[in-house]
Write an enzyme that holds these catalytic residues in place. Structure first.
Site, PDB file in Angstrom:
ATOM      1  N   SER A 429       0.822  -1.216   0.000  1.00  0.00           N
ATOM      2  CA  SER A 429       0.000   0.000   0.000  1.00  0.00           C
ATOM      3  C   SER A 429       0.851   1.258   0.000  1.00  0.00           C
ATOM      4  O   SER A 429       0.336   2.342  -0.232  1.00  0.00           O
ATOM      5  CB  SER A 429      -0.981   0.010   1.170  1.00  0.00           C
ATOM      6  OG  SER A 429      -0.497  -0.708   2.256  1.00  0.00           O
ATOM      7  N   HIS A 450      -2.830  -2.833  -6.194  1.00  0.00           N
ATOM      8  CA  HIS A 450      -3.255  -2.393  -4.869  1.00  0.00           C
ATOM      9  C   HIS A 450      -4.749  -2.612  -4.671  1.00  0.00           C
ATOM     10  O   HIS A 450      -5.571  -1.896  -5.233  1.00  0.00           O
ATOM     11  CB  HIS A 450      -2.882  -0.904  -4.706  1.00  0.00           C
ATOM     12  CG  HIS A 450      -3.194  -0.354  -3.356  1.00  0.00           C
ATOM     13  ND1 HIS A 450      -3.483   0.968  -3.127  1.00  0.00           N
ATOM     14  CD2 HIS A 450      -3.264  -0.957  -2.146  1.00  0.00           C
ATOM     15  CE1 HIS A 450      -3.720   1.150  -1.837  1.00  0.00           C
ATOM     16  NE2 HIS A 450      -3.604   0.002  -1.220  1.00  0.00           N
ATOM     17  N   GLU A 462      -6.003  -0.483  -7.796  1.00  0.00           N
ATOM     18  CA  GLU A 462      -5.061   0.431  -8.437  1.00  0.00           C
ATOM     19  C   GLU A 462      -3.960  -0.426  -9.051  1.00  0.00           C
ATOM     20  O   GLU A 462      -3.323  -1.209  -8.336  1.00  0.00           O
ATOM     21  CB  GLU A 462      -4.401   1.333  -7.383  1.00  0.00           C
ATOM     22  CG  GLU A 462      -5.112   2.623  -7.103  1.00  0.00           C
ATOM     23  CD  GLU A 462      -4.341   3.480  -6.096  1.00  0.00           C
ATOM     24  OE1 GLU A 462      -3.838   4.534  -6.498  1.00  0.00           O
ATOM     25  OE2 GLU A 462      -4.239   3.088  -4.923  1.00  0.00           O
ATOM     26  N   ASN A 500      -4.068   6.658  -1.713  1.00  0.00           N
ATOM     27  CA  ASN A 500      -3.507   7.011  -0.402  1.00  0.00           C
ATOM     28  C   ASN A 500      -2.790   8.350  -0.437  1.00  0.00           C
ATOM     29  O   ASN A 500      -2.753   9.066   0.554  1.00  0.00           O
ATOM     30  CB  ASN A 500      -2.571   5.916   0.107  1.00  0.00           C
ATOM     31  CG  ASN A 500      -3.357   4.744   0.685  1.00  0.00           C
ATOM     32  OD1 ASN A 500      -4.506   4.917   1.098  1.00  0.00           O
ATOM     33  ND2 ASN A 500      -2.764   3.564   0.690  1.00  0.00           N
TER      34      ASN A 500
END
Ligand SMILES: NC(=O)c1ccc[n+]([C@@H]2O[C@H](COP(=O)([O-])OP(=O)(O)OC[C@H]3O[C@@H](n4cnc5c(N)ncnc54)[C@H](O)[C@@H]3O)[C@@H](O)[C@H]2O)c1
Length: 717
Positions: A429, A450, A462, A500
């Site tokens: 991540s 991801h 992702e 993120n």
């Protein structure tokens, strides 16, 4: 041939019985302007056709008619109201013309009959469907109501209660369910559809079925007593208030409209529908939801292209059987790709398999899966403590602990075992894909993949392209993610990737507010109830895990020191140091205890409140506007940077990633749609108000320029 065009044709089936067959040039039938014109012309011919005794309406495609052409909506809805009014009147004239043919009519329905497609079958006297049919009016999901007579005809065909449910939820219905409420008159096997339609039509022609009175009922006021009406509409309003909530006006408008026109005949009731439709078509919510639909098509189209290019994944492997590895293995197997699940610890493998069995068990309980189907899926997950069975995998997803050294070693090990053209993907991540690629001999066969937690529920994957990742690798991983039923979005490598990277500035905005003594419970309330996130930032941090967030903050600080450098006295650090890791250990900003179903239930924790008061003083109240601006401006600025730097390729992909990855409020359509809606200049002014709070609040030069020029992110929509 009675009528011929590039969208539909009409021909005799037998003396007296004609069939109108929709057969568009594209892959599906839909009511675009061209089709509507031909539909109208065909009906004009049929109205004056001597010897016509009955009409079948059918499709030559795998689906009946999927609906109106949504790609035409945003430009159309930007027109003045008078243009929309004209469009609705003209179109309804056509549907009325079908309903008013001097002979009985029957729809023979296969596959989707949604939206306008459903409204077309409602304009027929009779409806027979085959077992592949899916029928419904999904307009409220786009922030609209049915506009081609659906709100008028459906309640008069299936009753107000059922129609209110169909229209306000927008769900599609299987033929047996549609038959049960009377939306259709029969269900038959696909190969019997045509003959069943003709047979039923003949019964109408001979008078055995009283089609005239069925038709008359659709054109008359609803037959509801005052008490029944009060019951139906009050219940529906309650349901809509609960399910749709205050941010989605369409279902509320649908109930109000159906109630308002319940005492009216067709002509008047349709006028009411036009007015309500136009009002909704002009809302920001409709624009946002239609925009999301189009973005979704765009993103899915990209995945489809990749699927055509890539060699299919026959065998997959997952390294690590933890929360994520277990979830990925389950998802792969359930969608038909066999998977080896490798871990270093037998208990982890057992746990992973148990989790999969639990998820499957729930599906069996709900009747969505047969027990032998469950066994088949479980057989598709092969647990292993060594690499031998991994050797045959086309794609290996690495999901071991979040540690660059361990990941580097594991990736190098597996690269030595698999075939030369096998693809490796890391579910990290935070760790840079380029950094991990350094451990590999074939970095071109490597990328990030991801997933979001819980894997079986979260739609986004992702796919992270590293500097050396080849196009084939990206295509293969995109295709695999799509086969797993996920929406893959390709982004370029950077700390935090896309989702993120933009989420942590939002948390930073939250932390800054807390440090000024803001009340996290008030923030959570404003951000969920008012802004519309599925949960507020404090609760989200607890769900993500404070330890995980704490670690990510370090990574982001190292990656973007100028904007995201470590914040002194960060409330997230405070929680972390107090061993308050969030949901996973029962205490974070809130405390958690399992409810009767074993799900963690959130309650206020005095200890957390006392700790924050100690650190930042007694909680103060901020106004909602400030809370929204101070948390959202950093996220929006970072999202704009990601687009400018090419981390994400387009506003459409960014908005879909935010919706599918972290539940950005759909009625706002995503961050770029939100910017277009509020206006770039207004956003810049809002951000400038908080510029003193630091670099996360500085808008980019390019955005400032766009704002000055009155530019938008979505052109022509
Ligand atoms: N948990 C999340 O919300 C989330 C979300 C997205 C991505 N991720 C990422 O997914 C990865 C896994 O996270 P998790 O939450 O599933 O962790 P986890 O601790 O639940 O699972 C890790 C598993 O890896 C196994 N493992 C360790 N070394 C191994 C090796 N050499 N070979 C095979 N297996 C090994 C462990 O035994 C354990 O079962 C991490 O990189 C994490 O950052 C996690």
């Amino acid at each position: 041939m009675i009528f011929e065009s590039n969208a539909l044709s009409v021909d005799w089936l037998e003396p007296g019985i004609a069939q109108m067959t929709f057969d568009a040039e594209g892959s599906v039938n839909k009511f675009d302007r061209n089709t509507l014109t031909h539909f109208h012309n065909a009906l004009n011919v049929l109205h004056d056709l001597p010897d016509l005794k009955g009409l079948v309406v059918a499709s030559a495609k795998g689906a009946f008619i999927v609906g109106a052409d949504i790609t035409e909506f945003l430009t159309l809805f930007a027109e003045p109201e008078s243009v929309l009014q004209h469009w609705l009147e003209e179109t309804n004239l056509i549907f009325n013309k079908l309903e008013d043919l001097p002979v009985p009519t029957i729809a023979a329905i296969n596959g989707y009959a949604l939206g306008g497609g459903c409204e077309a079958i409602l304009a027929c006297d009779l409806r027979v469907a085959d077992s592949s049919a899916r029928i419904g009016l999904p307009e409220t999901k786009l922030g609209l109501i049915p506009g081609f007579g659906g709100t008028v005809r459906l309640p008069r065909v299936i009753g107000a209660d059922n129609a209110l449910e169909w229209i306000t939820t927008g769900k599609e219905h299987r033929p047996d369910a549609a038959l049960q409420v009377g939306a259709i008159d029969a269900v038959v096997a696909p190969d019997a559809l045509s003959s069943a339609a003709v047979a039923m039509l003949k019964r109408a022609i001979t008078g055995e079925i009283d089609w005239q009175s069925r038709r008359a009922r659709k054109q008359a006021p609803l037959t509801l007593s005052k008490i029944e009406a009060a019951m139906s509409f009050t219940t529906a309003k309650g349901m809509v208030a609960m399910k749709a909530g205050p941010h989605y006006p369409a279902p509320h408008a649908a109930v109000a409209l159906i109630e308002q026109v319940s005492g009216q005949g067709r002509a008047e009731a349709l006028q009411g529908e036009h007015a309500a439709f136009i009002k909704l078509a002009k809302t920001d919510v409709a624009t946002a939801l239609i925009g999301l639909f189009l973005n979704d098509q765009y993103v899915k189209g990209k995945a489809k292209k990749a699927t055509k290019l890539a060699k299919p994944v026959e065998q997959a492997a997952v390294l690590g059987a933890g929360i994520m590895g277990g979830g990925i293995a389950y998802q792969s197997a359930v969608k038909g790709t066999p998977v080896v699940m490798k871990d270093i610890a037998q208990p982890a493998l057992d746990l992973g398999l148990n989790e999969a069995a639990k998820l499957l068990g729930k599906q069996v309980e709900r009747g969505r899966l047969k027990p032998d189907g469950m066994a088949k899926v479980l057989n598709n997950i092969v647990p292993s403590l060594d690499y031998a069975p991994v050797a045959h995998a086309d794609v290996v997803v690495e999901a071991v602990v979040e540690n660059p050294k361990v990941k580097g070693i594991v990736l190098a090990e597996v690269e030595g075992v698999v075939a030369e053209d096998a693809v490796l993907a890391s579910n990290t991540s935070t760790i840079s894909i380029d950094l991990l690629a350094q451990s590999l001999k074939r970095p071109e066969n490597f990328c990030g993949m991801h997933f979001f937690n819980p894997v079986h529920r979260m739609p986004l994957v992702e796919v992270i392209r590293g500097a050396k990742t080849s196009d084939e690798t990206v295509a293969k991983v995109v295709a695999y993610a799509a086969k797993m039923g996920k929406t893959p979005i390709v982004v370029n490598d950077c700390p935090g990737f896309f989702v993120n990277r933009v989420l942590f500035p939002y948390f930073a905005g939250f932390s800054l507010l807390l440090k000024e003594g803001a009340d996290f419970q008030q923030i959570d309330k404003v951000m969920s109830k008012q802004f519309g996130w599925p949960m507020g930032p404090a609760y989200l941090l607890d769900v993500v895990g404070i330890d995980t967030a704490h670690h990510c903050l370090d990574v982001m600080a190292a990656g973007f020191p100028e904007r995201m450098g470590k914040m002194e006295n960060d409330p997230v650090d405070l929680m972390f140091k107090a061993d308050r890791y969030g949901q996973k250990n029962g205490k974070g900003f809130f405390q958690y205890a399992p409810d009767r179903k074993g799900k963690p239930k959130k309650t206020v924790d005095e200890a957390a409140l006392a700790m924050l008061t100690d650190a930042y003083g007694a909680p103060k109240s901020f106004d909602a506007e400030t809370i929204i601006a101070r948390t959202m401006v950093p996220m929006i600025n970072e999202t704009v940077r990601c687009l400018e730097e090419g981390i994400v390729a387009s506003p459409a992909e960014a908005d879909m990633a935010l919706l599918y990855g972290i539940g950005f409020p759909a009625f706002r359509g995503g961050i770029f749609r939100y910017l277009d809606t509020i206006g770039l200049d207004r956003f810049v002014a809002m951000a400038d108000q908080y510029a003193h709070l630091g670099p996360l609040y500085q808008v980019t030069d390019k955005l400032r320029e766009m704002a000055a020029q009155g530019a938008r992110f979505y052109q022509g929509q």
